[in-house]
Motif scaffolding. Structure first.
Motif, PDB file in Angstrom:
ATOM      1  N   SER A   1      43.468 -12.459  81.618  1.00 11.26           N
ATOM      2  CA  SER A   1      44.718 -11.803  81.219  1.00 11.26           C
ATOM      3  C   SER A   1      45.909 -12.681  81.599  1.00 11.26           C
ATOM      4  O   SER A   1      45.896 -13.326  82.647  1.00 11.26           O
ATOM      5  N   PRO A   2      46.963 -12.677  80.791  1.00  8.11           N
ATOM      6  CA  PRO A   2      48.154 -13.434  81.186  1.00  8.11           C
ATOM      7  C   PRO A   2      48.813 -12.808  82.406  1.00  8.11           C
ATOM      8  O   PRO A   2      48.779 -11.592  82.590  1.00  8.11           O
ATOM      9  N   ARG A   3      49.391 -13.670  83.231  1.00  7.49           N
ATOM     10  CA  ARG A   3      50.033 -13.240  84.475  1.00  7.49           C
ATOM     11  C   ARG A   3      51.548 -13.303  84.316  1.00  7.49           C
ATOM     12  O   ARG A   3      52.077 -14.219  83.709  1.00  7.49           O
ATOM     13  N   TYR A   4      52.221 -12.304  84.906  1.00  7.89           N
ATOM     14  CA  TYR A   4      53.680 -12.265  84.930  1.00  7.89           C
ATOM     15  C   TYR A   4      54.095 -12.012  86.373  1.00  7.89           C
ATOM     16  O   TYR A   4      53.508 -11.165  87.051  1.00  7.89           O
ATOM     17  N   THR A   5      55.094 -12.762  86.834  1.00  7.32           N
ATOM     18  CA  THR A   5      55.479 -12.620  88.239  1.00  7.32           C
ATOM     19  C   THR A   5      56.991 -12.705  88.398  1.00  7.32           C
ATOM     20  O   THR A   5      57.669 -13.387  87.619  1.00  7.32           O
ATOM     21  N   ALA A   6      57.499 -12.005  89.393  1.00  8.25           N
ATOM     22  CA  ALA A   6      58.916 -12.053  89.756  1.00  8.25           C
ATOM     23  C   ALA A   6      59.007 -12.136  91.269  1.00  8.25           C
ATOM     24  O   ALA A   6      58.291 -11.429  91.976  1.00  8.25           O
ATOM     25  N   LEU A   7      59.874 -13.000  91.752  1.00  7.40           N
ATOM     26  CA  LEU A   7      60.128 -13.137  93.177  1.00  7.40           C
ATOM     27  C   LEU A   7      61.574 -12.759  93.423  1.00  7.40           C
ATOM     28  O   LEU A   7      62.486 -13.366  92.859  1.00  7.40           O
ATOM     29  N   ILE A   8      61.773 -11.736  94.241  1.00  9.81           N
ATOM     30  CA  ILE A   8      63.107 -11.258  94.589  1.00  9.81           C
ATOM     31  C   ILE A   8      63.325 -11.609  96.055  1.00  9.81           C
ATOM     32  O   ILE A   8      62.596 -11.111  96.919  1.00  9.81           O
ATOM     33  N   VAL A   9      64.284 -12.472  96.371  1.00 11.25           N
ATOM     34  CA  VAL A   9      64.540 -12.876  97.750  1.00 11.25           C
ATOM     35  C   VAL A   9      66.034 -12.797  98.055  1.00 11.25           C
ATOM     36  O   VAL A   9      66.869 -12.939  97.168  1.00 11.25           O
ATOM     37  N   ARG A  10      66.299 -12.553  99.329  1.00 10.26           N
ATOM     38  CA  ARG A  10      67.668 -12.516  99.826  1.00 10.26           C
ATOM     39  C   ARG A  10      67.694 -13.173 101.202  1.00 10.26           C
ATOM     40  O   ARG A  10      66.716 -13.079 101.962  1.00 10.26           O
ATOM     41  N   PRO A  11      68.826 -13.789 101.575  1.00 15.94           N
ATOM     42  CA  PRO A  11      68.940 -14.346 102.927  1.00 15.94           C
ATOM     43  C   PRO A  11      68.999 -13.231 103.966  1.00 15.94           C
ATOM     44  O   PRO A  11      69.552 -12.159 103.718  1.00 15.94           O
ATOM     45  N   ALA A  12      68.404 -13.494 105.125  1.00  8.85           N
ATOM     46  CA  ALA A  12      68.413 -12.525 106.223  1.00  8.85           C
ATOM     47  C   ALA A  12      68.156 -13.265 107.521  1.00  8.85           C
ATOM     48  O   ALA A  12      67.367 -14.217 107.562  1.00  8.85           O
ATOM     49  N   ASP A  13      68.784 -12.834 108.560  1.00  8.86           N
ATOM     50  CA  ASP A  13      68.621 -13.456 109.869  1.00  8.86           C
ATOM     51  C   ASP A  13      67.638 -12.633 110.689  1.00  8.86           C
ATOM     52  O   ASP A  13      68.032 -11.740 111.437  1.00  8.86           O
ATOM     53  N   VAL A  14      66.348 -12.917 110.526  1.00  8.76           N
ATOM     54  CA  VAL A  14      65.314 -12.139 111.207  1.00  8.76           C
ATOM     55  C   VAL A  14      64.129 -13.043 111.530  1.00  8.76           C
ATOM     56  O   VAL A  14      63.775 -13.922 110.750  1.00  8.76           O
ATOM     57  N   GLU A  15      63.550 -12.817 112.684  1.00  5.60           N
ATOM     58  CA  GLU A  15      62.351 -13.550 113.089  1.00  5.60           C
ATOM     59  C   GLU A  15      61.133 -12.960 112.378  1.00  5.60           C
ATOM     60  O   GLU A  15      61.078 -11.751 112.129  1.00  5.60           O
ATOM     61  N   PRO A  16      60.134 -13.780 112.069  1.00  4.43           N
ATOM     62  CA  PRO A  16      58.953 -13.293 111.346  1.00  4.43           C
ATOM     63  C   PRO A  16      58.244 -12.112 112.008  1.00  4.43           C
ATOM     64  O   PRO A  16      57.825 -11.180 111.317  1.00  4.43           O
ATOM     65  N   ASP A  17      58.118 -12.125 113.309  1.00  9.55           N
ATOM     66  CA  ASP A  17      57.426 -11.021 113.989  1.00  9.55           C
ATOM     67  C   ASP A  17      58.163  -9.699 113.820  1.00  9.55           C
ATOM     68  O   ASP A  17      57.546  -8.657 113.627  1.00  9.55           O
ATOM     69  N   GLU A  18      59.482  -9.745 113.929  1.00 10.34           N
ATOM     70  CA  GLU A  18      60.269  -8.522 113.753  1.00 10.34           C
ATOM     71  C   GLU A  18      60.194  -8.050 112.307  1.00 10.34           C
ATOM     72  O   GLU A  18      60.005  -6.864 112.036  1.00 10.34           O
ATOM     73  N   LEU A  19      60.314  -8.966 111.353  1.00  4.84           N
ATOM     74  CA  LEU A  19      60.255  -8.608 109.940  1.00  4.84           C
ATOM     75  C   LEU A  19      58.929  -7.948 109.596  1.00  4.84           C
ATOM     76  O   LEU A  19      58.893  -6.969 108.858  1.00  4.84           O
ATOM     77  N   TYR A  20      57.841  -8.467 110.142  1.00  4.79           N
ATOM     78  CA  TYR A  20      56.504  -7.944 109.821  1.00  4.79           C
ATOM     79  C   TYR A  20      56.386  -6.454 110.140  1.00  4.79           C
ATOM     80  O   TYR A  20      55.711  -5.720 109.441  1.00  4.79           O
ATOM     81  N   ARG A  21      57.063  -6.001 111.191  1.00  8.71           N
ATOM     82  CA  ARG A  21      57.034  -4.573 111.520  1.00  8.71           C
ATOM     83  C   ARG A  21      57.667  -3.733 110.403  1.00  8.71           C
ATOM     84  O   ARG A  21      57.280  -2.588 110.204  1.00  8.71           O
ATOM     85  N   TYR A  22      58.611  -4.298 109.674  1.00  6.41           N
ATOM     86  CA  TYR A  22      59.243  -3.599 108.551  1.00  6.41           C
ATOM     87  C   TYR A  22      58.349  -3.561 107.321  1.00  6.41           C
ATOM     88  O   TYR A  22      58.680  -2.928 106.337  1.00  6.41           O
ATOM     89  N   PHE A  23      57.218  -4.242 107.372  1.00  7.14           N
ATOM     90  CA  PHE A  23      56.267  -4.257 106.269  1.00  7.14           C
ATOM     91  C   PHE A  23      55.132  -3.265 106.456  1.00  7.14           C
ATOM     92  O   PHE A  23      54.272  -3.164 105.587  1.00  7.14           O
ATOM     93  N   GLY A  24      55.097  -2.538 107.562  1.00  6.64           N
ATOM     94  CA  GLY A  24      53.971  -1.645 107.766  1.00  6.64           C
ATOM     95  C   GLY A  24      54.280  -0.318 108.422  1.00  6.64           C
ATOM     96  O   GLY A  24      53.696   0.695 108.066  1.00  6.64           O
ATOM     97  N   GLU A  25      55.178  -0.325 109.391  1.00  6.32           N
ATOM     98  CA  GLU A  25      55.442   0.893 110.158  1.00  6.32           C
ATOM     99  C   GLU A  25      56.229   1.906 109.321  1.00  6.32           C
ATOM    100  O   GLU A  25      57.231   1.545 108.700  1.00  6.32           O
ATOM    101  N   PRO A  26      55.791   3.167 109.327  1.00  3.69           N
ATOM    102  CA  PRO A  26      56.443   4.175 108.470  1.00  3.69           C
ATOM    103  C   PRO A  26      57.957   4.279 108.659  1.00  3.69           C
ATOM    104  O   PRO A  26      58.692   4.292 107.671  1.00  3.69           O
ATOM    105  N   ALA A  27      58.428   4.338 109.889  1.00  2.77           N
ATOM    106  CA  ALA A  27      59.867   4.503 110.113  1.00  2.77           C
ATOM    107  C   ALA A  27      60.651   3.286 109.629  1.00  2.77           C
ATOM    108  O   ALA A  27      61.753   3.428 109.090  1.00  2.77           O
TER     109      ALA A  27
END
Length: 162
Positions: free
Chosen positions: A27-53
């Motif tokens: 099947s043909p693939r379609y992709t979009a990457l949406i990015v914005r600048p942010a001042d955050v460390e990877p470990d802190e950001l990762y918590r925003y990718f999983g924790e409900p709150a």
């Protein structure tokens, strides 16, 4: 840190490739990457990718994203359901399938370079090129919200009048 970022990116890319080969080969693939600048460390950001709150501060009304192979059941801020499975959880980014959208994949990403840090979402769909613009419009405000959580406040320098 750079090595971990590259390793994480490859782990997520290989998970998406596996999903493609198992579910969408040919099947043909379609992709979009949406990015914005942010001042955050990877470990802190990762918590925003999983924790409900933390997810609720930018992406969802309810739900969480666990570890690899876990089922996902989210209600996005836009009201749409996102049900699927976690196909990558690297410690820096997560990728989940989106069954309601033809088994599309949504990757929650962070990029940390020597001069810039970015947060974002990559959406990948297969077969139907009409789906991607709608999903991109739905998720762009969420990425804006995530970046706003880590916006750098401009410093204000005041000089006394003489």
């Amino acid at each position: 840190e750079e090595y971990e970022g590259v390793r994480s990116g490859w782990d997520a890319a290989l998970a998406v490739l596996k999903h493609f080969l198992e579910r969408h080969f040919g099947s043909p693939r379609y992709t979009a990457l949406i990015v914005r600048p942010a001042d955050v460390e990877p470990d802190e950001l990762y918590r925003y990718f999983g924790e409900p709150a933390r997810l609720a501060r930018w992406l969802t009304r309810e739900g969480a994203i666990g570890t690899r192979s876990d089922r996902v059941s989210l209600v996005l801020r836009a009201g749409a359901p996102l049900s699927g499975r976690v196909i990558a959880a690297t410690g820096r980014e997560k990728a989940v399938t989106w069954e309601e959208e033809g088994a599309s994949v949504v990757e929650l990403k962070g990029f940390a370079g020597p001069q810039h840090r970015l947060v974002g979402v990559r959406i990948t769909t297969w077969g139907d090129d009409q789906r991607l613009p709608r999903l991109e419009m739905m998720l762009t405000p969420a990425v804006d919200e995530l970046a706003a959580l880590f916006a750098v406040e401009p410093s204000i320098h005041a000089r006394a009048a003489t």
